[in-house]
Design an enzyme around this catalytic site. Structure first.
Site: not given
Ligand code: PGA
Length: 259
Positions: A14, A98
């Protein structure tokens, strides 16, 4: 572009990590990965760090992708990045649709379709994300929503193109919340997705399809999720920012496959 072998463990970083931090994290993952050579590892750093991460993992078998792409090759689209630009930076994969892109940047199943086609045209493997909101789950609309997302987003592809797509089931209520889908909930949707693929493209395409689970995957829930028949790996957010927990998740997925 070769499709990855299962299990596939993908890290979605991210909007985290500077170039230097990304290099360090990638280097630590590379050193731990030699012990677990049979899982496919894909890292999705922010755009600015793609090149650096690509250079850091070079020769290790670890592969690199981007978190988003635009559907045009070039032009007056301020702030966007094209498939050829991602290829040049060293990407083999790209995450498309996403839920954070859908929620904050108004992406839709239709933009997913256009981006998926554009990625495939340039030999990037799309990792197409689908998933329901909590409200949809509570109203028993999960499977209907998943079906609609697949039908608009990917099922217009010809079979040979579909075979180069990875699907990630990410229930929105499980992303970044610490509340993962339990293994039965995940398997129900994964099996449903595989059945839909079988009806659209046939049993062989469905068996070969890679369907990842994402949403609060951690070292301590990875084994039970990965043991489910139709869970082929993970798209990991928060826990992928730490090399130790990311590698532990990969180790658990491999252990589940060996059972
Ligand atoms: P998370 O995110 O593992 O922090 O829940 C997963 C994603 O958004 O791909």
């Amino acid at each position: 572009m070769n499709m990855p072998v299962k299990p596939v463990i993908a890290g979605n970083w991210k909007m985290h990590k500077t170039i230097e931090e990304a290099r360090e994290l990638a280097a630590t993952i590379v050193s731990g990965y030699s012990r677990l050579g049979r899982a496919s590892i894909i890292l999705f750093p922010p755009f600015t760090a793609i090149r650096e991460v690509r250079n850091t993992v070079s020769g290790s078998g670890i592969r690199v992708g981007a978190q988003n792409v635009f559907w045009e090759d070039r032009g007056a689209f301020t702030g966007e990045i094209s498939p050829p630009q991602l290829k040049e930076a060293g990407c083999e994969f790209v995450i498309i649709g996403h839920s954070e892109r859908r929620q904050f940047f108004h992406e839709t199943d239709e933009t997913v379709r256009k981006k998926t086609l554009a990625a495939l045209r340039h030999d990037l493997i799309p990792v197409v994300c689908i998933g329901e909101t909590l409200e949809e789950r509570d109203r028993n609309l999960t499977l209907e929503r998943i079906k609609a997302q697949l039908e608009t987003g990917v099922f217009s592809l010809e079979e040979k193109d579909f075979r180069r797509v990875v699907i990630a089931y990410e229930p929105i209520w499980a992303i970044g919340t610490g509340r993962n889908a339990n293994p039965e909930q995940a398997e129900e949707v994964h099996a449903f997705i595989r059945d839909l693929i079988a009806s659209r493209y046939g049993k062989n395409a469905a068996d070969c399809a890679i369907i990842l689970y994402g949403g609060s995957v951690k070292p301590d829930n990875a084994f039970s999720l990965a043991r489910e028949k139709d869970v082929d790996g993970f798209l990991v957010g928060g826990a992928s920012l730490d090399a130790g927990s990311f590698l532990a998740i990969a180790g658990e997925a491999l252990r589940a496959g060996e059972e």
